[in-house]
Design a protein around this motif. Sequence first.
Motif, PDB file in Angstrom:
ATOM      1  N   UNK A  69       0.881  -1.165   0.000  1.00 26.56           N
ATOM      2  CA  UNK A  69       0.000   0.000   0.000  1.00 26.56           C
ATOM      3  C   UNK A  69       0.919   1.216   0.000  1.00 26.56           C
ATOM      4  N   UNK A  70       0.712   2.091  -0.988  1.00 26.67           N
ATOM      5  CA  UNK A  70       1.558   3.274  -1.131  1.00 26.67           C
ATOM      6  C   UNK A  70       0.701   4.477  -1.491  1.00 26.67           C
ATOM      7  N   UNK A  71       1.291   5.646  -1.399  1.00 22.85           N
ATOM      8  CA  UNK A  71       0.593   6.894  -1.734  1.00 22.85           C
ATOM      9  C   UNK A  71       1.458   7.709  -2.690  1.00 22.85           C
ATOM     10  N   UNK A  72       0.783   8.469  -3.536  1.00 23.01           N
ATOM     11  CA  UNK A  72       1.485   9.349  -4.459  1.00 23.01           C
ATOM     12  C   UNK A  72       0.510   9.940  -5.446  1.00 23.01           C
ATOM     13  N   UNK A  73       1.024  10.784  -6.324  1.00 28.91           N
ATOM     14  CA  UNK A  73       0.178  11.310  -7.384  1.00 28.91           C
ATOM     15  C   UNK A  73      -0.094  10.170  -8.361  1.00 28.91           C
ATOM     16  N   UNK A  74      -1.144  10.267  -9.161  1.00 25.53           N
ATOM     17  CA  UNK A  74      -1.402   9.209 -10.147  1.00 25.53           C
ATOM     18  C   UNK A  74      -0.199   8.939 -11.053  1.00 25.53           C
ATOM     19  N   UNK A  75       0.540   9.979 -11.409  1.00 17.51           N
ATOM     20  CA  UNK A  75       1.724   9.801 -12.257  1.00 17.51           C
ATOM     21  C   UNK A  75       2.807   9.016 -11.529  1.00 17.51           C
ATOM     22  N   UNK A  76       3.001   9.301 -10.260  1.00 22.92           N
ATOM     23  CA  UNK A  76       4.005   8.583  -9.471  1.00 22.92           C
ATOM     24  C   UNK A  76       3.600   7.116  -9.311  1.00 22.92           C
ATOM     25  N   UNK A  77       2.320   6.852  -9.064  1.00 22.68           N
ATOM     26  CA  UNK A  77       1.842   5.472  -8.932  1.00 22.68           C
ATOM     27  C   UNK A  77       2.095   4.709 -10.229  1.00 22.68           C
ATOM     28  N   UNK A  78       1.815   5.326 -11.373  1.00 20.21           N
ATOM     29  CA  UNK A  78       2.077   4.681 -12.670  1.00 20.21           C
ATOM     30  C   UNK A  78       3.570   4.401 -12.837  1.00 20.21           C
ATOM     31  N   UNK A  79       4.388   5.337 -12.417  1.00 22.17           N
ATOM     32  CA  UNK A  79       5.842   5.156 -12.498  1.00 22.17           C
ATOM     33  C   UNK A  79       6.283   3.972 -11.631  1.00 22.17           C
TER      34      UNK A  79
END
Length: 182
Positions: A69-79
């Motif tokens: 389970x992690x958090x980030x912007x959608x772009x960071x999650x895709x990365x």
Amino acid sequence: MVQTQKQTHYPSQMTHETIVKRTLSVTVDNEPGVLARVIGLFSGRGYNIDSLTVTETEHEAHISRITIVTRGTPAVIEQIKHQLERMVPVHRVTDLTLEAESLERELALIKVVGKGEHRIESLRLAEIFRAEVIDASTTHFVFQLTGRSVDVDRFISLMTELGLAEVSRTGIAAIGRGAKVL
């Protein structure tokens, strides 16, 4: 004369991107060092892990499942997903939050120390949250609670006022609903 805007990978300070929480299921070979490599990917790039659980899911095939389970912007999650997919021992990365309606549960052991009204109130709240008493004395209780992380958080918050002494949590276990298999 045509003006072009400077292209950059860094978001401008005026941009406000929403931080999202994602549950990723990563299927990997069960071999020494795989978990360290996955964790190294997160730490090396400054990504945070809110919860991490690992278990072997196919003993004969030596396959394990890492739930992160992690958090980030959608772009960071895709990365993060793309970088995990490129790792050699990784077979599959599934974003359970997006790709499947998932079930998530966590186990917590919560020790509450107190006497009198605080003991009665902690037992009453435990009953409401369906927490099981697994150890008790005249001065303490240890509750076992299984449920969604938000419910575990709420129970712990209420127990703080009643004598919360210690907490141990497993991390999130997640699986997709229905007959579809990852």
